[in-house]
Motif scaffolding. Structure first.
Motif, PDB file in Angstrom:
ATOM      1  N   ARG A 291     -17.754   0.343  12.432  1.00  0.00           N
ATOM      2  CA  ARG A 291     -18.533  -0.398  11.433  1.00  0.00           C
ATOM      3  C   ARG A 291     -18.323   0.180  10.032  1.00  0.00           C
ATOM      4  O   ARG A 291     -18.055  -0.533   9.078  1.00  0.00           O
TER       5      ARG A 291
ATOM      6  N   THR B 282     -23.594  -1.367   5.997  1.00  0.00           N
ATOM      7  CA  THR B 282     -24.118  -1.401   7.366  1.00  0.00           C
ATOM      8  C   THR B 282     -25.645  -1.340   7.376  1.00  0.00           C
ATOM      9  O   THR B 282     -26.273  -1.790   8.338  1.00  0.00           O
TER      10      THR B 282
ATOM     11  N   GLN C 155     -18.336  -6.057   9.422  1.00  0.00           N
ATOM     12  CA  GLN C 155     -18.797  -4.756   9.906  1.00  0.00           C
ATOM     13  C   GLN C 155     -19.732  -4.892  11.098  1.00  0.00           C
ATOM     14  O   GLN C 155     -19.903  -3.944  11.864  1.00  0.00           O
ATOM     15  N   ASP C 156     -20.331  -6.062  11.276  1.00  0.00           N
ATOM     16  CA  ASP C 156     -21.249  -6.245  12.387  1.00  0.00           C
ATOM     17  C   ASP C 156     -20.534  -6.487  13.709  1.00  0.00           C
ATOM     18  O   ASP C 156     -21.142  -6.384  14.766  1.00  0.00           O
TER      19      ASP C 156
END
Length: 841
Positions: A405, A443, A396-397
């Motif tokens: 994300r 996140t 997600q980064d």
């Protein structure tokens, strides 16, 4: 010679028709050319041209009737000329044959046929050499040789540019993007595909749309992939591109599985399997069969049927390592369902190679955890699940967009269900909280989004701002429709561009998920009760932490609560409008009843002065401080307990404060001046304020207050906006500069509302501020009257400047408000905040 020229023209027209997805027209033109060239006494040149036409004929025949008939046409071309005279035709035939075999799934044979052809060949035109590299690259993709495939595609691009073949350049650039996707680099794949899509070339785009949709599926953007697949299917069906129809159906089955609709997935996969079986495209038939098996397992099947599925999957013929890996992983799952643990272990051991796609690696983690759990090794299962949660956060980064994300969490749903399910089975509220925190709003465990500058985005946002302003002032219905269409097109272009941007080169270290003991200790230290909500297995549950301990609660059917929340939000929206007296009373009674029913459902602890709420998707955008019993307490709503516990930098003392006023609000300027006055000499008011003024303030100040109209975009919350004097400032735009301000106050309607994605990932104005660096945001979830907001905010900042925390200041200002119901629509999000001691949490 006239005949030759006529035939050559027909062949050229046929190639153009085939490129644009009109195989029937291409076949008709080529058969005419072949008849022209078949006259008695034809010269060698005419016979060679006839051979080239027969080879070309095989392409529309393949599209319309499949592999077998196409190979028969190529065999006819091979026999037209003997000896050296026919070498050129046979070389061309070999290239075409390799392309068909690759599309049919015989990738290794295709590579072998093309292995001896380099950048130069006396029998092939420059255009045909481009096709050689394109076909070889496709075959190598399926064999998993991505480095060689990318090299072939780059050569193909060079050759296509030199030969002035824009249609083949388009295909090569698009396929290069798809190769990046197969290596797991989704942002680069999207960017490269977009470069191809922007080429002004007249080609059939069914395959391009399908491939782009598949990359979006890998990103978790299922709703965005669906219309692309539908469009690709329409194009392929209209032009009778039957093979491409089957390929689209395969990806449609993948989409439906990801959406949790196995019946639809099975239907699409079955249609594809029948089509590919008829066309002898065994490689694609195998993929269809694997998806059919996945759909059967997702629907639920008996142990005996599952064991038969596993046996069948093992025997499927394929040369592709990635397809073989898929078959082994699905066979492992089938063996587990069938109760054959030893067989499942054996199959999983054979699937040691990690999938290239990040979602595939998550599936492998899920199976590994299930195998450990089936063997009674809960500790190993938990270790694998923890590793998978870190893998999810790291993936997600990568994107530089909150949209991308948050979307990827869709791929983790089975992992979440397994992890939380294990904890629920143990009956331990501590384990349930720890398991939930591993996956909730992943996140929020990551560093803030890295600011990115992009000239293309700058231009798109400028145009969107202008169109949105025109749309608001348009009184012409026809003009309004046109503007709305252009706005939608620009929003789509912005989203696509955002997906293409990546945060690369960062050493990502996600925060460790919070543990129940840590939360309990900090809750006691800050005199805070905790209500952590979760929705799993179609049930709404809660973990509470208060002075009496940590408890687990099973509350209600999740779907029923989601519907109740939807109706509550509808009442909120209506209550914010000017309604006739009788209707206004009805709406407000309904709102009071729904908030009371929701409060009665929730086990809100009341052993301490403060309350922390961790929401979930079935309770999105709830006006927490409007619920009975919560209106007299400091309340903070946080995306996760992990985020709540995170340390935050302390603000400067005294903090730098900026208050800004937007347009069309009678009291906005006075409100900004009063807010600045509450803080003394260290504060300034900006009225009128532009979007650039607000963005600058978010970068330079510690506390930012915006008095402006807010707009929540229900279809895509990242296009929610604040109205400034030069037009709307969108949530998307906050990512371009980042946010240094630790506390942001949005004195605007609807700015606390959000879209909730799987994994309880929140998307909207408030969540964008938190993702970009803010630690604490005050916002409202519904329309608020101008005078009520101005009164509340003046008092709020007076308390905040006096040393109260954000949640305390909001509670005190509400208690003294002349409009308490309006005041309770505001809440503190993220963490509590105080000017003198930093973050209170």
């Amino acid at each position: 010679m006239a005949a030759d020229t006529s035939a050559a023209d027909l062949i050229a027209q046929a190639r153009a028709a085939n490129s644009m997805g009109r195989p029937a027209t291409a076949e008709q033109l080529l058969r005419r050319a072949i008849r022209v060239l078949s006259r008695p006494g034809a010269t060698l040149e005419e016979r060679q041209l006839r051979g080239a036409a027969v080879v070309a004929l095989s392409s529309p025949v393949f599209e319309r009737r499949g592999l077998g008939p196409a190979l028969e046409v190529l065999a006819e071309a091979d026999a037209l000329l003997d000896g050296p005279e026919g070498e050129g035709v046979r070389t061309l035939s070999a290239v075409q044959r390799a392309g068909f075999l690759a599309r049919g799934g015989e990738w290794r044979v295709a590579v072998e046929l093309l292995a001896t052809i380099g950048r130069h060949n006396p029998w092939l035109t420059r255009r045909q050499l481009v096709s050689v590299h394109l076909n070889r690259a496709t075959a190598r993709q399926y064999l998993g040789d991505h480095r060689a495939s990318i090299a072939d595609l780059r050569t193909a691009i060079e050759l296509a540019v030199a030969a002035d073949c824009p249609d083949l350049e388009f295909k090569a650039r698009h396929n290069l993007g798809y190769s990046h996707f197969l290596t797991g680099d989704v942002p680069t794949a999207l960017r490269t595909m977009a470069e191809a899509d922007r080429m002004a070339v007249d080609v059939a785009r069914a395959t391009a749309k399908r491939d782009y949709a598949r990359v979006l599926l890998e990103s978790g953007l299922a709703d965005e992939a669906a219309p692309l697949l539908h469009e690709a299917l329409t194009i392929a069906s209209e032009h009778r591109l039957r093979h491409e129809v089957g390929e689209v159906l395969v990806d449609t089955a993948r989409l439906e599985l990801l959406r949790g609709r196995p019946d639809r997935a099975r239907e699409a996969a079955s249609r594809a399997a029948r089509l590919f079986r008829r066309r002898r495209a065994d490689g694609w038939w195998v993929q269809s069969e694997i998806l059919r098996a996945e759909a059967a397992l997702a629907r639920g099947t008996t142990p005996a049927a599952a064991r038969r599925l596993a046996q069948r999957l093992e025997g499927l013929p394929t040369e592709s390592r990635s397809v073989r890996l898929d078959a082994l992983l699905v066979a492992t799952e089938a063996s587990l369902v069938g109760g054959d643990l030893d067989r499942a272990r054996e199959l999983f051991a054979r699937a040691r190679r990690a999938p290239a796609a990040p979602s595939g690696r998550l599936r492998q983690d899920w199976l590994a955890a299930r195998l450990a759990l089936a063997a009674g090794d809960r500790a190993s299962a938990r270790r694998r699940l923890r590793r998978a949660a870190d893998r999810l956060a790291a993936q997600q980064d990568r994107p530089a967009s909150l949209d991308a994300r948050t979307a990827f969490a869709l791929h983790a749903q089975r992992l979440v269900g397994l992890d939380v399910g294990m904890a629920l089975e143990a009956g331990s509220p501590q384990q349930v909280l720890a398991a939930t925190e591993r996956w909730r709003a992943a996140t929020s465990r990551l560093p803030s989004l890295v600011p990115h500058a992009d000239s293309e985005l700058e231009d798109l946002f400028t145009r969107l701002r202008d169109l949105r302003t025109q749309l608001l002032t348009s009184a012409d219905d026809a003009r309004t429709d046109e503007l709305a269409t252009r706005v939608a097109d620009l929003e789509r272009a912005i989203r696509h561009r955002e997906w293409e941007l990546a945060d690369l080169g960062r050493d990502v270290r996600p925060r460790r998920p919070a543990l129940a003991a840590e939360v309990a200790a900090h809750a006691a230290a800050t005199d805070t009760d905790v209500l952590s909500l979760l929705a799993t297995d179609d049930r709404l549950r809660a973990v509470t932490i208060d002075a009496h301990g940590t408890r687990l609660h099973d509350l209600a059917d999740a779907a029923e609560v989601a519907e109740h929340t939807r109706l509550l939000l509808a009442d909120l929206a209506m209550a914010g409008r000017r309604l006739p007296g009788g209707l206004d009373a009805v709406v407000r009674r309904s709102l009071r009843r729904r908030t009371a029913e929701l409060r009665a459902l929730l086990p809100v602890p009341r052993t301490r002065s403060r309350l922390l709420v961790v929401g979930t998707r079935v309770l999105r955008s709830v006006p927490w401080r409007l619920l009975p019993g919560l209106d007299d307490r400091p309340v903070v709503v946080t995306p996760s307990l992990t985020a709540w516990l995170a340390e935050a930098p302390r603000p400067a003392v005294p903090p730098a404060v900026v208050a800004l006023a937007g347009p069309d609000l009678d009291r906005a300027g006075a409100e900004a001046a009063a807010v600045a006055g509450s803080w003394g000499d260290g504060a300034r008011a900006v009225a009128p304020a532009s979007g650039a003024d607000l963005v600058d303030a978010l970068v330079d100040a510690d506390v930012v207050h915006a008095a402006a109209h807010g707009h929540h975009h229900e279809q895509n919350a990242l296009f929610s906006s604040l109205a400034m004097h030069d037009g709307p400032l969108f949530a998307y735009e906050l990512q371009r500069r980042g946010v240094r301000a630790s506390h942001v106050v949005l004195s605007a309607c609807d700015t606390g509302r959000a879209m909730m994605r799987p994994g309880d990932e929140s998307v909207g104005l408030t969540s964008s501020l938190l993702a970009c660096g803010a630690r604490s945001v005050v916002a409202a979830v519904a329309p608020v009257a101008d005078d009520a907001a101005a009164e509340l905010m003046t008092a709020y900042h007076r308390h905040l400047a006096g040393g109260a925390s954000s949640a305390d200041a909001l509670s005190r200002a509400t208690a003294a408000s002349a409009h308490p119901e309006q005041a309770r629509l505001f809440c503190t999000y993220g963490s509590d905040w105080a000017a003198t001691t930093g973050q209170v949490r």
